[in-house]
Design an enzyme around this catalytic site. Structure first.
Site, PDB file in Angstrom:
ATOM      1  N   GLU A  73       0.820  -1.214   0.000  1.00 23.90           N
ATOM      2  CA  GLU A  73       0.000   0.000   0.000  1.00 23.90           C
ATOM      3  C   GLU A  73       0.859   1.272   0.000  1.00 23.90           C
ATOM      4  O   GLU A  73       0.397   2.322   0.457  1.00 23.90           O
ATOM      5  CB  GLU A  73      -0.930   0.012   1.216  1.00 23.90           C
ATOM      6  N   HIS A  92      -2.619   2.876   8.541  1.00 25.83           N
ATOM      7  CA  HIS A  92      -3.754   2.171   7.914  1.00 25.83           C
ATOM      8  C   HIS A  92      -4.059   0.931   8.742  1.00 25.83           C
ATOM      9  O   HIS A  92      -3.159   0.140   9.030  1.00 25.83           O
ATOM     10  CB  HIS A  92      -3.415   1.768   6.480  1.00 25.83           C
ATOM     11  N   HIS A  94      -7.258  -2.215   9.746  1.00 28.51           N
ATOM     12  CA  HIS A  94      -8.536  -2.849   9.424  1.00 28.51           C
ATOM     13  C   HIS A  94      -9.340  -2.944  10.724  1.00 28.51           C
ATOM     14  O   HIS A  94     -10.052  -3.922  10.943  1.00 28.51           O
ATOM     15  CB  HIS A  94      -8.323  -4.261   8.855  1.00 28.51           C
ATOM     16  N   TYR A 119     -12.941  14.484  21.291  1.00 23.76           N
ATOM     17  CA  TYR A 119     -11.640  13.984  20.833  1.00 23.76           C
ATOM     18  C   TYR A 119     -11.684  13.411  19.430  1.00 23.76           C
ATOM     19  O   TYR A 119     -10.682  13.449  18.719  1.00 23.76           O
ATOM     20  CB  TYR A 119     -11.026  13.009  21.857  1.00 23.76           C
ATOM     21  N   HIS A 160     -12.913  -1.827   3.456  1.00 20.89           N
ATOM     22  CA  HIS A 160     -11.498  -2.152   3.676  1.00 20.89           C
ATOM     23  C   HIS A 160     -11.010  -1.640   5.036  1.00 20.89           C
ATOM     24  O   HIS A 160     -10.622  -2.427   5.883  1.00 20.89           O
ATOM     25  CB  HIS A 160     -10.682  -1.590   2.507  1.00 20.89           C
TER      26      HIS A 160
HETATM   27  P1  13P Z   1       0.717  -5.123   3.585  1.00 21.76           P
HETATM   28  O1  13P Z   1       1.038  -6.365   4.401  1.00 21.76           O
HETATM   29  O2  13P Z   1       1.294  -5.203   2.198  1.00 21.76           O
HETATM   30  O3  13P Z   1       1.117  -3.889   4.335  1.00 21.76           O
HETATM   31  O4  13P Z   1      -0.850  -5.079   3.396  1.00 21.76           O
HETATM   32  C1  13P Z   1      -1.659  -5.171   4.553  1.00 21.76           C
HETATM   33  C2  13P Z   1      -2.908  -4.412   4.408  1.00 21.76           C
HETATM   34  O5  13P Z   1      -3.435  -3.933   5.380  1.00 21.76           O
HETATM   35  C3  13P Z   1      -3.504  -4.263   3.063  1.00 21.76           C
HETATM   36  O6  13P Z   1      -4.493  -3.291   3.077  1.00 21.76           O
END
Ligand code: 13P
Length: 210
Positions: A73, A92, A94, A119, A160
């Site tokens: 990414e 980033h 999830h 906050y 995502h």
């Molecule tokens: P990477 O392991 O390449 O960082 O990807 C993980 C991820 O969160 C993809 O969105």
């Protein structure tokens, strides 16, 4: 902060995020801006088990120049750094609740999470746009993220997860944590009449902390 200290801080913050369930498996990636390039988590690495010496080193043009191969990414991070000269770090995740918001069929594409707490407004800012779905690793998402990042510190990638920037690495991690908590509060309060912060209260926070 010198590069060695930033490497150690990145590993410590990532370990903490993983330990508290903000990331599972090899999900998520983190980067921080250096004076002459960037540090980034390696692709397929677990945020709970990073090695400071093996973090990916990128030059100022985002070319891989050291350490393990970087996250797939890279361009997601590049979109933020190029759109936001004030961004010193990008996170980033999830994380479950923010990702759940990113899966809602009828989310407000500009502001899917209401301003329930100060906050959230202070750390994440005024807008949290949703970027349409792209396959993980698809470079086509870069312009879509960059367009939103010019006027937003964080975005939600549809189906995502969140991408959050901050002036420092600690700022970006704190903002990612606040975003996850705000998403949790949003779901907890969805079934009951809820008082959000008023536009004047939000404006007051943004004037002082925005
Ligand atoms: P990477 O392991 O390449 O960082 O990807 C993980 C991820 O969160 C993809 O969105």
């Amino acid at each position: 902060m010198n590069e060695g200290a930033l490497r150690d801080l990145l590993v410590a913050l990532a370990t903490s995020l993983f330990a508290r369930g903000y990331s599972v498996g090899s999900a998520g990636n983190i980067s921080v801006r250096l004076t002459d390039g960037y540090l980034m988590t390696p692709t397929n690495s677990c945020l709970g088990r990073l090695d400071a010496a093996r973090l990916s080193r990128l030059d100022a043009g985002f070319a891989h120049v050291g350490g393990d191969p970087p996250s797939k990414e890279v361009f997601m991070h590049r979109a933020f750094y190029q759109a936001r000269p004030d961004a010193g770090a990008v996170v980033h995740l999830h994380s479950t609740m923010a990702t759940a918001v990113a899966c809602l069929a009828e989310a407000d594409p500009e502001n899917p999470i209401p301003p329930l707490t100060p906050y959230f407004v202070m750390r994440v800012g005024r807008r949290l746009p949703i970027v349409p779905y792209y396959r993980p690793g698809d470079a086509a998402m870069e312009p879509a993220i960059a367009e939103q990042a010019r006027t937003a510190r964080a975005v939600l990638l549809a189906n995502h997860g969140p991408v959050v920037s901050g002036q420092t690495l600690t700022d970006a991690v704190y903002a990612a944590e606040e975003l996850e908590e705000a998403a949790k509060l949003f779901f907890m309060t969805r079934m009951a009449p809820t008082r959000t912060l008023s536009p004047a209260q939000v404006a007051d926070l943004l004037a002082k902390f925005g």
